[in-house]
Design a protein around this motif. Structure first.
Motif, PDB file in Angstrom:
ATOM      1  N   ALA A 183      47.416   1.337 -15.867  1.00  0.00           N
ATOM      2  CA  ALA A 183      45.979   1.234 -16.101  1.00  0.00           C
ATOM      3  C   ALA A 183      45.603   2.306 -17.115  1.00  0.00           C
ATOM      4  O   ALA A 183      45.216   3.419 -16.757  1.00  0.00           O
ATOM      5  N   GLY A 184      45.779   1.960 -18.382  1.00  0.00           N
ATOM      6  CA  GLY A 184      45.519   2.898 -19.465  1.00  0.00           C
ATOM      7  C   GLY A 184      46.808   3.365 -20.112  1.00  0.00           C
ATOM      8  O   GLY A 184      47.245   4.494 -19.890  1.00  0.00           O
ATOM      9  N   MET A 187      49.235   4.782 -25.737  1.00  0.00           N
ATOM     10  CA  MET A 187      48.753   4.671 -27.110  1.00  0.00           C
ATOM     11  C   MET A 187      47.491   3.824 -27.252  1.00  0.00           C
ATOM     12  O   MET A 187      46.647   4.119 -28.100  1.00  0.00           O
ATOM     13  N   THR A 188      47.327   2.774 -26.444  1.00  0.00           N
ATOM     14  CA  THR A 188      46.202   1.861 -26.668  1.00  0.00           C
ATOM     15  C   THR A 188      45.250   1.751 -25.487  1.00  0.00           C
ATOM     16  O   THR A 188      44.233   1.080 -25.580  1.00  0.00           O
ATOM     17  N   GLU A 189      45.556   2.395 -24.355  1.00  0.00           N
ATOM     18  CA  GLU A 189      44.759   2.310 -23.131  1.00  0.00           C
ATOM     19  C   GLU A 189      44.655   0.872 -22.626  1.00  0.00           C
ATOM     20  O   GLU A 189      43.622   0.458 -22.083  1.00  0.00           O
ATOM     21  N   ALA A 214      47.802   5.063 -13.178  1.00  0.00           N
ATOM     22  CA  ALA A 214      46.428   5.037 -13.696  1.00  0.00           C
ATOM     23  C   ALA A 214      45.986   6.431 -14.109  1.00  0.00           C
ATOM     24  O   ALA A 214      44.860   6.848 -13.852  1.00  0.00           O
ATOM     25  N   ALA A 215      46.892   7.160 -14.759  1.00  0.00           N
ATOM     26  CA  ALA A 215      46.629   8.558 -15.094  1.00  0.00           C
ATOM     27  C   ALA A 215      45.325   8.738 -15.850  1.00  0.00           C
ATOM     28  O   ALA A 215      44.497   9.582 -15.499  1.00  0.00           O
ATOM     29  N   TYR A 332      36.162  -1.341 -22.417  1.00  0.00           N
ATOM     30  CA  TYR A 332      36.081  -0.283 -21.397  1.00  0.00           C
ATOM     31  C   TYR A 332      36.989   0.915 -21.698  1.00  0.00           C
ATOM     32  O   TYR A 332      37.115   1.816 -20.869  1.00  0.00           O
ATOM     33  N   ALA A 333      37.608   0.958 -22.865  1.00  0.00           N
ATOM     34  CA  ALA A 333      38.533   2.059 -23.176  1.00  0.00           C
ATOM     35  C   ALA A 333      37.814   3.205 -23.870  1.00  0.00           C
ATOM     36  O   ALA A 333      36.851   3.012 -24.619  1.00  0.00           O
ATOM     37  N   PHE A 334      38.319   4.417 -23.636  1.00  0.00           N
ATOM     38  CA  PHE A 334      37.912   5.596 -24.396  1.00  0.00           C
ATOM     39  C   PHE A 334      38.735   5.707 -25.686  1.00  0.00           C
ATOM     40  O   PHE A 334      38.355   6.405 -26.621  1.00  0.00           O
ATOM     41  N   THR A 335      39.881   5.064 -25.701  1.00  0.00           N
ATOM     42  CA  THR A 335      40.843   5.197 -26.792  1.00  0.00           C
ATOM     43  C   THR A 335      40.494   4.286 -27.964  1.00  0.00           C
ATOM     44  O   THR A 335      40.260   3.092 -27.789  1.00  0.00           O
ATOM     45  N   VAL A 336      40.491   4.873 -29.154  1.00  0.00           N
ATOM     46  CA  VAL A 336      40.223   4.151 -30.397  1.00  0.00           C
ATOM     47  C   VAL A 336      41.520   4.123 -31.191  1.00  0.00           C
ATOM     48  O   VAL A 336      42.049   5.168 -31.576  1.00  0.00           O
TER      49      VAL A 336
END
Length: 386
Positions: A183-184, A187-189, A214-215, A332-336
Motif C-alpha cells: 500500500a504505497g 517509487m510510484t505509491e 503499508a509503510a 490519493y497519493a502524495f507521490t508525484v
C-alpha cells in the motif's frame, strides 16, 4: 551536504583526536540539516509536526519497552502509551478487537519481518509472493527466514500484475501462499488491490496469509476508509512506518497481526517479560512520540493533513505538466512521479531516482513555495521535453 563540509565534519568528529568540540560538531549537523531541508522533497517524512515537548520531557533518560506491550513489569517504560497507539491504529483499520495484536517497531522493515516471521512459522512450507515494486525489505526478510520466494511482475505504474500472480499461484497450488501486497510502493505509491489478491488465493484454494506493507500509505488510507483489516478483508497483518506520515523524529513503526496467526512465545525469567517481539528491548521514546502525534491531532486533524498534502501533490502535477514536464500521480497519493530531471536539478534537489523516473513526495509540511521553486528550476534547466 557538500563534499568539503562532509570532510570537515569527519575531521571534527574523529574520536581519535583530542580535544573534541562536541558542541561544534552537533551544531554543524543541525546547521547542515537545516540548510538541506528546503530542497529535501524526494523522501517521505512529514515535517509539520513539533515533537520538541516530548523530546524535552523524556529525552534525558532510557525508556525501554522490553517484552510484550501487555507486560506490566519493569521501570521507566511507556507501554501504556504503546498500547494506546496500537489500539488507535487498529481501530482506524477496523481490525476486530478480539483478533488483534501489535507493537511499536523500529520501522517498516521490522514490521514486515515480524509479520512474515509469524506467518512463516504457521506455514513453514509456504512460498512468499511479492511484486517487483515491493520494498527491498521483503526479499531480505524472505532470505532471513530461509523461505522460497516468487517474484511477481508489476505494471508500469507499480501495481501488482494479478494475472501473473494467478499463474504463479496456480503452478504452486500444492504449497501455502504468503502474499505481500504493498500500500504505497516506493517509487510510484501504487496500492495493490487486496480484494483481487484474495480472489486469486480463493480461486486456487491456496491456504496461507495476506500481509500488507503499508509503510507510507497505511494511515492515510485507513483514515479514508480505503484500507480495512476487518474480517471481510482477508488480511492477516500490516506494517506501517511512524516516521513518514506521523513525522516522528526517530525511525519507528507499528505492526499489527491477527492474534490467531501468532504462535505465542516464551517467558523470559530475568526480565519477567514475554518474548513476542523481534528486538526484545524496544524504544519507549518512539512509542511516546507516536502517541503524542496522535493525541495532539486526532482523527480529524490527521484527515486534514492528508487532504492538504494531496492537494499540494495535485498542484505539483499541474504545475510540472504546465511547464512541459511529463508528470503523473496515483489517485490519493502524495507521490508525484516525473521524468528524471537534468543533472543540475538533481544536484540541488534531493530526489528519489530510478532510471528514467524520479519522484517528489508532497508530505505534510512541504510547502507550495518549495514546489514552485522546484518547477522553476526544472523549467530553467530544460529547453525541450525529455
Amino acid at each position: 551536504m557538500t563534499h568539503n563540509s562532509t570532510l570537515s565534519l569527519l575531521g571534527a568528529a574523529d574520536l581519535s583526536l583530542a580535544p573534541i568540540d562536541v558542541t561544534a560538531v552537533l551544531d554543524r549537523l543541525v546547521q547542515q540539516a537545516d540548510a538541506d531541508a528546503a530542497t529535501s522533497i524526494g523522501f517521505p517524512g512529514a515535517v509539520d509536526l513539533d515533537h520538541s515537548k516530548v523530546m524535552a520531557r523524556l529525552g534525558s533518560r532510557l525508556w525501554n519497552n522490553i517484552g510484550d506491550p501487555a507486560d506490566p513489569g519493569g521501570t521507566a517504560h511507556t507501554r501504556v502509551l504503546e498500547r494506546a497507539v496500537i489500539t488507535w491504529v487498529a481501530d482506524i483499520l477496523s481490525m476486530p478487537a478480539d483478533d488483534r495484536w501489535g507493537y511499536v517497531t523500529t520501522g517498516g522493515t521490522e514490521g514486515n519481518l515480524s509479520a512474515l516471521h509469524a506467518a512463516y512459522r504457521r506455514y513453514p512450507t509456504a512460498r512468499i509472493y511479492y511484486s517487483t515494486a515491493a520494498h527491498y525489505s521483503i526479499s531480505k526478510t524472505a532470505a532471513i527466514l530461509g523461505a522460497r520466494s516468487v517474484v511477481i511482475d508489476a505494471r508500469p505504474d507499480g501495481e501488482m500484475d494479478y494475472a501473473h500472480l494467478a499463474a504463479q499461484v496456480r503452478r504452486r497450488r500444492r504449497w501455502p501462499a504468503i502474499v505481500v501486497a504493498t500500500a504505497g510502493t516506493t517509487m510510484t505509491e501504487a496500492v495493490d488491490d487486496t480484494t483481487r489478491i484474495r480472489a486469486v488465493l480463493d480461486e486456487y484454494g491456496a491456504d496461507g496469509h495476506l500481509h500488507v506493507d503499508a509503510a507510507l500509505s497505511g494511515i492515510p488510507l485507513a483514515l479514508d476508509g480505503r484500507l480495512r483489516l476487518d474480517d471481510a478483508s482477508g488480511i492477516g497483518s500490516i506494517a506501517m512506518s511512524g516516521h513518514k506520515f506521523l513525522g516522528v523524529p526517530t525511525p519507528c513503526g507499528v505492526v499489527l497481526i491477527r492474534d490467531g496467526v501468532r504462535s505465542h512465545s516464551s517467558h523470559v525469567a530475568y526480565t519477567d517479560t514475554v518474548d513476542t517481539t523481534i528486538t526484545g528491548s524496544r524504544c519507549g521514546l518512539a512509542a511516546a512520540l507516536l502517541w503524542h502525534a496522535i493525541a495532539t491531532h486526532g482523527r480529524e486533524g490527521h484527515r486534514w493533513r492528508v487532504s492538504e498534502a494531496r492537494t499540494l501533490a495535485a498542484y505539483a502535477v499541474d504545475q510540472l505538466t504546465a511547464a512541459g514536464w511529463p508528470t503523473w500521480r496515483h489517485p490519493y497519493a502524495f507521490t508525484v512521479v516525473l521524468a528524471t530531471p537534468p543533472e543540475q536539478v538533481r544536484k540541488k534537489w534531493l530526489l528519489a531516482t530510478d532510471g528514467d523516473i524520479s519522484h517528489i513526495i508532497c508530505m505534510p509540511g512541504i510547502s507550495k513555495g518549495q514546489v514552485d521553486a522546484f518547477v522553476a528550476d526544472i523549467a530553467a534547466a530544460s529547453t525541450t521535453k525529455p
